[in-house]
Design a protein around this motif. Structure first.
Motif, PDB file in Angstrom:
ATOM      1  N   ASP A  59       0.861  -1.191   0.000  1.00 35.32           N
ATOM      2  CA  ASP A  59       0.000   0.000   0.000  1.00 35.32           C
ATOM      3  C   ASP A  59       0.892   1.233   0.000  1.00 35.32           C
ATOM      4  O   ASP A  59       1.354   1.705   1.042  1.00 35.32           O
ATOM      5  N   GLU A  60       1.155   1.753  -1.203  1.00 39.44           N
ATOM      6  CA  GLU A  60       2.041   2.912  -1.318  1.00 39.44           C
ATOM      7  C   GLU A  60       1.393   4.186  -0.825  1.00 39.44           C
ATOM      8  O   GLU A  60       2.089   5.177  -0.568  1.00 39.44           O
ATOM      9  N   ASP A  61       0.078   4.197  -0.725  1.00 37.37           N
ATOM     10  CA  ASP A  61      -0.590   5.384  -0.201  1.00 37.37           C
ATOM     11  C   ASP A  61      -0.467   5.512   1.317  1.00 37.37           C
ATOM     12  O   ASP A  61      -0.730   6.586   1.867  1.00 37.37           O
ATOM     13  N   ASP A  62      -0.092   4.424   1.938  1.00 38.17           N
ATOM     14  CA  ASP A  62       0.062   4.428   3.398  1.00 38.17           C
ATOM     15  C   ASP A  62       1.509   4.800   3.727  1.00 38.17           C
ATOM     16  O   ASP A  62       2.449   4.052   3.411  1.00 38.17           O
TER      17      ASP A  62
END
Length: 1096
Positions: free
Chosen positions: A410-413
Motif C-alpha cells: 500500500d504505497e498510499d500508506d
C-alpha cells in the motif's frame, strides 16, 4: 451410647497413633489402619447402614462435600436409622447427608499449621490435605512436603525473607530433615546426593505445574542456591574462574526470560519455551559450567497474540527502555507509544505500572547480556534486528480486484512505506528484492532432465503469511544464537566436569478458549513428565517392593498412559497430522477433524458439544479436558519456510544476520528429507521434532536421580492472599498428590544394593566391637539367625552373608529395632536394603562423625609431625645463629684482648728496652770511666793513637751497616735510617691505636710482620743471623764495639764471652737494645720475641 463410645474411642486411637507412631509397632499399625480406612475403624461383619451410622456420634466434626468450597467442615447433630446424618455447618445451617463406608470424612487433626509433611496427617484424605494447604497458605507457609514431592504454592507477591543469604546458609548446614520444607531443601538434597555418589550420580530437579504456578521463579531460586553453595563447597574459597562462571549462569536467566517469556491471560511471565539447564560439577563438587537445552520456542507469538496477551518481553523493554539517542537510531517514536502491528500496547492501559517495570527490566537485560559476554556493539545489532522485525510487521498489502488476486504494498500508506524502508535498512536487505520475495513465490517444475522455474504472484493472504514467516525465521534464529552464545561462554569442557544437576523448567499445562498446535505440544510435554513420575515412582516403586519380597499393599493410582498412546502411538493424533503433512494436499480442517474421530477409538478423545460449530476435538489430559481447534493445525505442523526467504536473509548486508543464518539449511529444519516409492514426500514436522527432542530429554531424566517440585496456582486471577479450593484441588488430583503421599508414607524413599551399602557404610562396624546379641535379619521364620547366616571368607559376597552384614551395620546405628523386617525399621529385600525416611541421613551423619574423627586423628598426627619438623628446623637454625653469635663475641673479645695485649706489650717492651738501655749506658759509663782512669796514667801519645784507631773502625762499621739496611728494602729509598724509623713508628702507632684493625690472630702490628719468623724479619732488616758467618760477623761487630771496654776484663771472661753461642733471638735482642735504636722501633719486634701476638 455404645456407638458414641466406640466412635470416640476410635478417634482417640487415631490421634494417639499420630502422636506415638514412632514409639511402638502397635501405634504404627493403628496409624496404618486409620490411613487405609480414612480414619475409620469398622468390624469385619459391619455391612448394614445402622452399623455405619455408629461411626458418627453427636458433636463429632466431619468433612462433607460443598459445591463452592469442595469440602467444608460440619458437626454431627444426630443420626437416623436409614443411614442419614443430620449435620450443622459452621454458619449454623443444618442439613442431612447420606453416609456410606467412606463418607462423610472424619475431621481429625486441627493443628494444620505445624504439619510440614502431608504424610503426618491423621486421617489422611483429600479434605484434610486441602485444609492443611489452605491454613498454611494463609499464614505465609507456601511450601509443604508431600512425600517425595515438594508442593510450592505461588503467593503472587514478593516474599524476600524466604530467599535471603541467611536462608541459604541455614539449609546448607547439616540435619536438613529438621528444617521446614523449602525449595532450598530440595536443591540441598540433590547436591548432597551428588556428593554421596549413591545410585545414579547425576541429579535432576523436575519443576512442573500449570501456567502461572511459579515454575520460572522456582527454577531461578534453585539455580541461585546451587550456584552459591557449590562455589564455596567444603569451606574452600572459590577461584576467580568459578566466580565468573557463577555470575554468567545467573545472568543467563534474565536474558532467556526477556527473549523467551511473555504475558498470557493466565501468567504475566509465562515461559513460551522449555529449557533443561545442566549445572556441571567437577570431581571436587564445585560448579564449573552450565549448558542449556531449549525445547519448542513459541515463535508464532512474534506475529500473533491473543486478547489481553503480549508479545515477548524484549520488544516492550526495547521500546520503553532505550535511551533518546537509541530511539533516534532505531527510528522509534519519541512518545514511547509506537504503533506496531506485532506489538499490542493495551497492557499499559490495564496496568500503568507495567511501563516502569519494562524500563527496569531492560536495564537488567542489558546488564545480564554484558555479564555473559555480549558486547554493547553486539547488543546494538540485536536491537536493530528486533526493530527490523517490528517494522516488518507494519508492511501491509492490498489487492486491486479481490483478496484472491495479485497484490502489492500500500504505497498510499506512509507508515507502510516507512516500514519497508526501515525494515530493509535494519535487516540489511534490498527493498525491491525483499518485496519480490514477499509478493512472489517460486515454483520449480522438472521435465526429465530440464528444470523450469516460475515466479507466481501471491495473494494477499499468502503475502501476509510469507511476511510473518520471515519475522518468525529471524526471531527464532536470534533466539537460537543467544542460547548457543550463552552455552559457549558458560559450558565447561567435556573433560572438565564429572557430574551434573539438571533443572527442568517447561511450560505448564494450558487450556485457553482457543487451543492450537502450541497448546497441544505443551500439554503433550506435561503428559510425558507426568508419565515419568508415574513410571518412576508410582508404578516402578511398588513393583520393586514386590520383586524384592517386601510386604506391600498395592496402592491404586491414575495412569496417563492411554492419553500418551492417543497422542504419540502408531495410530495417534500426531501420526495422522504427520500423514497429512506428507500428503501435502490442500488443508481441510473439517475433513481432518472427521478423520480423527473416525480413526481414533479411545476414551480419552471425544467430540465437543453440538453447539460448537468449529471443527475441534477434546482430549482428556491428566490435568483436565482441553478442546483443540483443527483450523490451521496442519499448516502450523508443516511450518514451511520458503527457500527464497532463506536465500534472502543469507544475502543480507548485515554481518550479524549473515552470522545467524550462515549454516542454516532447510534440510536440517522443516524441508523435505526424502521421498518414498509411492511419491509421498516425507517431511520433518513440528510435532516430530518436538517428540524427538522430548524422547532425548526423557532418556536423560531416566539416567538421573529425580527430585520433584509441584508448583500450585492458588487462584486463576493471580491475586495474592486468595486461595480457591476448586482450583487447588483440581491440580492436586491431576498430579496425583494423594497417591504420592500414600505411597511415600508407607514406602521407603531410599534404597541401596547390599554391595553399595557395604562399600559405603562398612566402616561403621569396622570401628566397633562385634555385637554379641543375635539379630534376625529377615522376618521369615525359616530364615536362620544372624550368627548362623554368617559365612566364611569364601562366601562373603553371597546375598545371605551380605544381608547379615548389612543388618549388623543397621544394628550398630539404630539398635535392635532395625534387626528385622518390622513395620518400623528398614526392610531387607533380595538384593537391596530399603530405608525409611530419615534413616539415610542418620547413616550419613554416623559415617560423617566417624570420618571426622578419623580425619581429626590424621590431622593431629600430621600437625604433630609438622610441629616436630618445625621445631627441628628452629633448633637447627637457633644453633647456627648461636654459633655465629658466639663466634662473633669471641672474635670481638679476641680483638679487644689483642688491642689490650698490644698496648701492654708495647708498654712492657718499652719499659724493658729503656731499662736495658739505661743498664747498658750505665755499664758503658762505668767502662768509659775505667778506661778514662787507665788512660790518664798512660802516656798522651798512646792515648791518642788508640782513640784514632777506634774512631776509624767505628766509621767503617757504620757505613757497612747503613749500606746493608738500604739494600734490604729494594734500594729504592735514599732516606736515612732515622727517617725510616720515624715512618715505621708513626704507621705502627696509628694501627695499634686504631679500632678498625681487623687482623686475624696471626696478624700483628700492621702489614709489616704478618706471620713472619724472627729470622725472616732480621733478614729483611739486613741482619744475617742464620749461618755461622753471620754470627761471626755480628760477634766481630760486638767485639769491635766493646774492645775498648773489654781490654780491662780478665782473660777468662773474655774467652767465655767470645765462645758463647748466640741464637737469632738473642742476636736480635742485642741489636734492638743497642743505644742507637729508637724505642718505637722496638715495638715492631714483638713478633720476633713471641712469634706473633699473644693467642687465646
Amino acid at each position: 451410647m455404645i456407638g458414641e463410645e466406640v466412635t470416640r474411642q476410635t478417634f482417640r486411637n487415631c490421634n494417639m497413633a499420630s502422636i506415638l507412631r514412632d514409639s511402638s509397632n502397635e501405634s504404627i499399625n493403628i496409624q496404618r489402619r486409620c490411613f487405609k480406612s480414612n480414619a475409620t475403624v469398622t468390624n469385619e461383619g459391619q455391612s448394614t447402614e445402622k452399623e455405619q451410622v455408629k461411626r458418627y456420634a453427636k458433636g463429632m466434626k466431619i468433612w462433607v462435600h460443598d459445591k463452592n468450597e469442595v469440602w467444608t467442615a460440619a458437626s454431627v447433630l444426630d443420626t437416623m436409622k436409614d443411614g442419614r446424618i443430620i449435620i450443622k455447618y459452621t454458619d449454623s445451617v443444618e442439613s442431612v447427608v447420606k453416609s456410606n463406608r467412606d463418607y462423610p470424612l472424619l475431621y481429625g487433626e486441627t493443628d494444620f499449621e505445624n504439619i510440614a509433611d502431608l504424610s503426618e496427617l491423621n486421617p489422611l484424605h483429600e479434605a484434610s490435605v486441602l485444609e492443611c494447604l489452605r491454613v498454611r497458605y494463609n499464614v505465609g507457609l507456601y511450601y509443604t512436603q508431600a512425600g517425595i514431592t515438594l508442593l510450592a504454592i505461588n503467593p503472587f507477591t514478593d516474599v524476600p525473607h524466604l530467599y535471603t543469604p541467611a536462608k541459604v546458609k541455614l539449609y546448607n548446614s547439616n540435619l536438613i530433615k529438621r528444617k521446614p520444607p523449602h525449595v532450598f531443601a530440595v536443591a540441598e538434597k540433590a547436591y548432597r546426593d551428588l556428593k554421596r555418589h549413591l545410585g545414579p550420580v547425576n541429579q535432576s530437579i523436575i519443576v512442573s505445574g500449570e501456567s502461572g504456578a511459579g515454575k520460572t521463579w522456582t527454577a531461578r531460586c534453585l539455580m541461585r542456591y546451587l550456584a552459591t553453595v557449590a562455589v564455596t563447597a567444603d569451606g574452600f574459597s572459590p577461584c576467580s574462574s568459578v566466580c565468573r562462571i557463577e555470575k554468567r549462569i545467573l545472568n543467563s536467566n534474565p536474558i532467556l526470560e526477556a527473549f523467551g517469556n511473555a504475558c498470557t491471560t493466565r501468567n504475566a511471565n509465562s515461559s513460551r519455551f522449555g529449557k533443561y539447564i545442566q549445572l556441571q560439577f567437577n570431581r571436587s563438587n564445585h560448579i564449573v559450567g552450565a549448558s542449556i537445552k531449549t525445547y519448542l520456542l513459541e515463535k508464532t507469538r512474534v506475529v500473533h497474540q491473543g486478547p489481553r496477551e503480549r508479545n515477548f518481553h524484549i520488544f516492550y523493554q526495547l521500546v520503553q527502555g532505550c535511551s533518546d539517542d537509541d530511539r533516534e537510531d532505531f527510528s522509534l517514536a519519541g512518545d514511547k507509544n509506537c504503533q506496531f502491528n506485532y506489538l499490542p500496547l493495551d497492557c499499559y492501559e490495564q496496568n500503568p505500572y507495567q511501563r516502569d517495570t519494562d524500563v527496569e527490566n531492560f536495564e537488567t537485560t542489558k546488564s545480564a547480556m554484558c555479564g555473559v559476554g555480549v558486547t554493547p556493539q553486539k547488543q546494538k545489532k540485536i536491537f536493530q534486528l528486533l526493530c527490523g522485525i517490528l517494522f516488518l510487521g507494519n508492511i501491509s498489502f492490498v489487492s486491486e480486484d479481490d483478496s484472491s488476486g495479485p497484490c502489492e504494498i500500500d504505497e498510499d500508506d506512509a507508515a507502510c512505506v516507512l516500514a519497508v524502508e526501515k525494515a530493509s535498512s535494519f535487516l540489511g536487505l534490498d527493498d525491491d528484492k525483499m518485496l519480490q520475495c514477499l509478493m512472489f513465490r517460486r515454483i520449480t517444475a522438472s521435465h526429465s532432465r530440464r528444470k523450469s522455474v516460475f515466479m507466481k504472484p501471491c495473494t494477499q493472504e499468502e503475502c501476509i503469511i510469507r511476511r510473518d514467516c520471515l519475522a518468525k525465521l529471524l526471531y527464532s534464529g536470534l533466539f537460537g544464537w543467544l542460547v548457543d552464545f550463552i552455552n559457549k561462554n558458560t559450558s565447561a569442557g567435556h573433560n572438565s566436569w564429572a557430574s551434573f544437576i539438571g533443572i527442568l523448567d517447561v511450560y505448564g499445562f494450558e487450556s485457553f478458549t482457543t487451543n492450537s498446535l502450541e497448546q497441544l505440544c505443551i500439554n503433550y510435554a506435561n503428559e510425558k513428565l507426568q508419565q515419568h513420575f508415574v513410571a518412576h515412582f508410582l508404578k516402578a516403586e511398588q513393583e520393586e517392593y514386590r520383586n524384592e519380597g517386601i510386604p506391600w499393599t498395592f496402592c491404586n493410582f491414575t495412569d496417563n498412559r492411554p492419553c500418551l498412546d492417543l497422542l504419540e502411538g502408531k495410530i495417534s493424533v500426531f501420526a495422522l497430522m504427520n500423514e497429512e503433512c506428507r500428503l501435502n494436499r490442500p488443508g481441510d480442517s473439517k475433513a481432518f477433524n472427521d478423520r480423527l474421530h473416525d480413526t481414533l477409538d479411545s476414551q480419552t478423545i471425544s467430540k465437543p458439544h453440538i453447539s460448537i460449530n468449529t471443527p475441534s476435538f477434546i482430549i482428556q489430559h491428566f490435568a483436565g479436558k482441553v478442546t483443540y481447534q483443527t483450523e490451521g493445525l496442519i499448516e502450523k505442523n508443516k511450518d514451511c519456510i520458503p527457500s527464497e526467504l532463506v536465500e534472502l536473509v543469507k544475502d543480507s548486508d548485515n554481518h550479524f544476520i549473515q552470522q545467524l543464518f550462515g549454516e542454516f539449511s532447510l534440510d536440517n529444519q522443516d524441508g523435505p528429507v526424502g521421498s518414498s516409492k509411492k511419491g509421498k514426500q516425507s517431511a520433518v514436522t513440528v510435532v516430530s521434532k518436538f517428540k524427538s527432542s522430548l524422547d532425548g530429554l526423557m532418556t536423560v531424566l531416566n539416567g538421573t536421580s529425580p527430585q520433584y517440585i509441584r508448583c500450585i496456582k492458588p487462584n486463576t486471577q493471580c491475586h495474592a492472599n486468595l486461595f480457591e479450593n476448586q482450583q487447588v484441588i483440581n491440580q492436586l488430583q491431576a498430579c496425583g498428590v494423594l497417591e504420592t503421599v500414600n505411597i511415600s508414607k508407607a514406602g521407603f524413599p531410599a534404597r541401596l544394593s547390599y554391595k553399595e551399602f557395604l562399600h559405603r557404610y562398612k566402616i561403621l562396624v569396622m570401628s566397633l566391637k562385634t555385637s554379641t546379641q543375635v539379630l534376625t535379619p529377615v522376618s521369615d521364620e525359616n530364615q536362620p539367625p544372624l550368627q548362623q547366616c554368617r559365612g566364611t571368607k569364601g562366601d562373603l559376597d553371597t546375598a545371605k552373608t551380605a544381608k547379615c552384614r548389612v543388618a549388623d551395620i543397621m544394628y550398630s546405628v539404630f539398635g535392635e529395632t532395625e534387626g528385622d523386617n518390622s513395620s518400623v525399621g528398614a526392610q531387607y529385600g533380595n538384593t537391596k536394603v530399603f530405608l525409611r525416611d530419615g534413616q539415610l541421613d542418620q547413616l550419613e551423619a554416623a559415617r560423617t562423625r566417624l570420618l571426622s574423627k578419623a580425619a581429626f586423628t590424621i590431622q593431629c598426627a600430621w600437625k604433630r609431625y609438622r610441629k616436630r619438623k618445625r621445631m627441628e628446623y628452629v633448633i637447627q637454625a637457633a644453633t647456627v645463629i648461636q654459633a655465629g653469635w658466639r663466634g662473633c663475641r669471641v672474635r670481638m673479645e679476641v680483638r679487644k684482648m689483642n688491642r689490650a695485649a698490644r698496648v701492654i706489650q708495647y708498654a712492657l717492651l718499652k719499659y724493658v728496652i729503656q731499662r736495658r738501655q739505661r743498664e747498658r749506658h750505665r755499664l758503658l759509663e762505668l767502662e768509659l770511666s775505667a778506661i778514662d782512669q787507665e788512660e790518664s796514667i798512660l802516656e798522651e801519645s798512646s792515648e791518642m793513637s788508640v782513640s784514632l784507631e777506634i774512631d776509624s773502625e767505628d766509621d767503617t762499621i757504620n757505613s757497612q751497616t747503613q749500606s746493608s739496611w738500604e739494600s734490604s728494602f729494594s734500594g729504592t729509598s735514599t732516606s736515612s735510617s732515622g727517617q725510616f724509623c720515624n715512618s715505621t713508628n708513626s704507621n705502627i702507632s696509628r694501627e695499634i691505636s686504631s679500632d678498625r684493625v681487623r687482623a686475624p690472630n696471626s696478624y700483628y702490628a700492621g702489614h709489616l710482620v704478618s706471620r713472619v719468623s724472627p729470622m725472616h724479619f732480621l733478614s729483611q732488616l739486613g741482619c744475617r743471623t742464620v749461618d755461622n758467618d753471620d754470627e761471626d760477623e755480628l760477634s766481630s761487630v760486638n767485639d769491635i764495639n766493646h774492645e775498648s771496654g773489654s781490654s780491662n776484663l780478665a782473660p777468662s771472661e773474655k774467652r767465655s764471652a767470645s765462645d758463647e753461642k748466640r741464637t737469632a733471638s738473642q742476636t736480635a735482642m742485642d741489636l734492638l737494645t743497642r743505644p742507637s735504636v729508637d724505642v718505637m722501633l722496638v715495638a715492631t719486634m714483638l713478633g720476633l720475641l713471641i712469634h706473633g701476638p699473644v693467642r687465646f
